[in-house]
Enzyme design. Structure first.
Site, PDB file in Angstrom:
ATOM      1  N   ASP A   1       1.372  -1.303  -0.079  1.00  0.00           N
ATOM      2  CA  ASP A   1       0.157   0.189   0.007  1.00  0.00           C
ATOM      3  C   ASP A   1       1.066   1.124  -0.441  1.00  0.00           C
ATOM      4  O   ASP A   1       1.948   1.088   0.845  1.00  0.00           O
ATOM      5  CB  ASP A   1      -0.671  -0.454   1.101  1.00  0.00           C
TER       6      ASP A   1
ATOM      7  N   ASP B   1       4.161   3.196  -4.226  1.00  0.00           N
ATOM      8  CA  ASP B   1       2.975   3.798  -4.832  1.00  0.00           C
ATOM      9  C   ASP B   1       3.176   2.745  -6.743  1.00  0.00           C
ATOM     10  O   ASP B   1       4.009   3.049  -7.010  1.00  0.00           O
ATOM     11  CB  ASP B   1       3.844   4.735  -4.794  1.00  0.00           C
TER      12      ASP B   1
ATOM     13  N   ARG C   1     -20.397   9.296 -13.207  1.00  0.00           N
ATOM     14  CA  ARG C   1     -18.571   8.410 -12.659  1.00  0.00           C
ATOM     15  C   ARG C   1     -18.527   8.450 -14.252  1.00  0.00           C
ATOM     16  O   ARG C   1     -17.647   7.671 -14.148  1.00  0.00           O
ATOM     17  CB  ARG C   1     -19.644   6.924 -11.949  1.00  0.00           C
TER      18      ARG C   1
ATOM     19  N   TYR D   1     -14.450   7.408 -13.840  1.00  0.00           N
ATOM     20  CA  TYR D   1     -14.195   6.251 -12.717  1.00  0.00           C
ATOM     21  C   TYR D   1     -15.026   5.077 -14.526  1.00  0.00           C
ATOM     22  O   TYR D   1     -14.082   3.726 -14.046  1.00  0.00           O
ATOM     23  CB  TYR D   1     -14.928   6.601 -11.502  1.00  0.00           C
TER      24      TYR D   1
ATOM     25  N   LYS E   1     -12.273   2.292 -15.932  1.00  0.00           N
ATOM     26  CA  LYS E   1     -13.072   0.344 -15.606  1.00  0.00           C
ATOM     27  C   LYS E   1     -13.075  -0.255 -16.190  1.00  0.00           C
ATOM     28  O   LYS E   1     -13.145  -1.463 -16.819  1.00  0.00           O
ATOM     29  CB  LYS E   1     -13.910   0.388 -14.106  1.00  0.00           C
TER      30      LYS E   1
ATOM     31  N   PRO F   1     -14.360   2.350   3.072  1.00  0.00           N
ATOM     32  CA  PRO F   1     -13.592   3.607   3.650  1.00  0.00           C
ATOM     33  C   PRO F   1     -13.665   4.452   2.689  1.00  0.00           C
ATOM     34  O   PRO F   1     -13.656   5.678   2.487  1.00  0.00           O
ATOM     35  CB  PRO F   1     -12.444   3.133   3.716  1.00  0.00           C
ATOM     36  N   SER F   2     -13.559   3.922   1.178  1.00  0.00           N
ATOM     37  CA  SER F   2     -13.733   4.919   0.176  1.00  0.00           C
ATOM     38  C   SER F   2     -15.574   5.404   0.094  1.00  0.00           C
ATOM     39  O   SER F   2     -15.387   6.497  -0.061  1.00  0.00           O
ATOM     40  CB  SER F   2     -12.981   4.363  -1.360  1.00  0.00           C
TER      41      SER F   2
ATOM     42  N   ARG G   1     -17.013   9.426   0.196  1.00  0.00           N
ATOM     43  CA  ARG G   1     -17.610   9.525  -0.672  1.00  0.00           C
ATOM     44  C   ARG G   1     -19.030  10.172  -0.023  1.00  0.00           C
ATOM     45  O   ARG G   1     -20.081  11.056  -0.301  1.00  0.00           O
ATOM     46  CB  ARG G   1     -17.968   8.837  -1.863  1.00  0.00           C
TER      47      ARG G   1
END
Length: 244
Positions: free
Chosen positions: A38, A59, A145, A148, A152, A184-185, A189
């Site tokens: 991470d 990273d 979105r 995103y 994706k 958590p993400s 949001r």
């Protein structure tokens, strides 16, 4: 599946929290030797010392760091590319810098990882790559979105391309396409919308099952795909029926 993973090495990106963390722990429970990575070392602290798990900062935006990690870790049996970012907004709201960053992390991050770890898999004659896509992609549209969904969808294309190129050389590559998952993400949001309770109700309301998914449910699919030795080039929707 457990016997397949016993003693094998699995590397997970974005393993500090959410789906990545749940997956690292699930792979470890299945007997794999897990390298949990991470960008945030503090998030990895909770995994340090757990059975079958070692941690390493990484990273995926840094190509040199990715190559250094591949050299240090050596061959892995399973690579789970879980790192990603969610941007909000339609195409009219989407700044070029946001789209560029989304592609750099969501797509090129996976490209860097696959380029670094695939050669050793090929030399060994076997390997499994799992990419984190989304049901919001080429599978389904969702309001606000755009960046995103675009990236994706590219992950699904990347997955099929890698699968097609190396299927005869023992490499399997599949994509996981979650719906809305408690993470958590997602919490960030929902808070960002100003009315957390209303945002949460809206997310739950669009789920045919009447609830959000859990990281553990996605992790279970990742473990399954690691051992699904006759499966490659597939995009697996796991969305509580949202895409029916």
């Amino acid at each position: 599946m457990d016997r397949f993973l016993n003693g094998r090495t699995v590397l997970v990106t974005a393993a500090g929290q959410g789906i990545g963390r749940a997956s690292a722990m699930a792979f470890a429970r299945a007997g794999a030797k897990v390298v949990a990575t991470d960008i945030d070392q503090a998030l990895l602290a909770g995994l340090s010392g757990q059975r079958n798990i070692s941690t390493r900062p990484l990273d995926v935006l840094d190509d040199a760091a990715v190559r250094e990690t591949a050299q240090a870790v050596g061959r892995v049996d399973v690579l789970f590319n879980c790192a990603g970012v969610v941007h909000s907004g339609s195409i009219l709201d989407m700044a070029d810098k946001d789209l560029d960053f989304a592609f750099d992390l969501n797509v090129k991050g996976m490209v860097r990882m696959i380029r670094a770890f695939l050669p050793a898999m090929l030399e060994h004659g076997e390997g499994c790559i799992i990419n984190m896509a989304s049901v919001v992609s080429s599978l389904k549209g969702a309001p606000n979105r755009c960046a995103y969904a675009t990236t994706k969808a590219a992950v699904i294309g990347l997955t099929k391309a890698v699968a097609a190129d190396f299927v005869a050389q023992g490499i399997r590559c599949n994509a996981i396409c979650p719906g809305t998952v408690e993470s958590p993400s997602l919490q960030e949001r929902m808070r960002a919308q100003g009315d957390y309770d209303a945002a949460r109700k809206a997310f739950v309301a669009r789920q045919p099952m009447g609830r959000l998914g859990t990281p553990d449910e996605i992790a279970a699919l990742a473990v399954h795909l690691a051992g699904a030795t006759y499966t490659t080039g597939q995009a697996y929707a796991i969305d509580g029926g949202w895409s029916i």
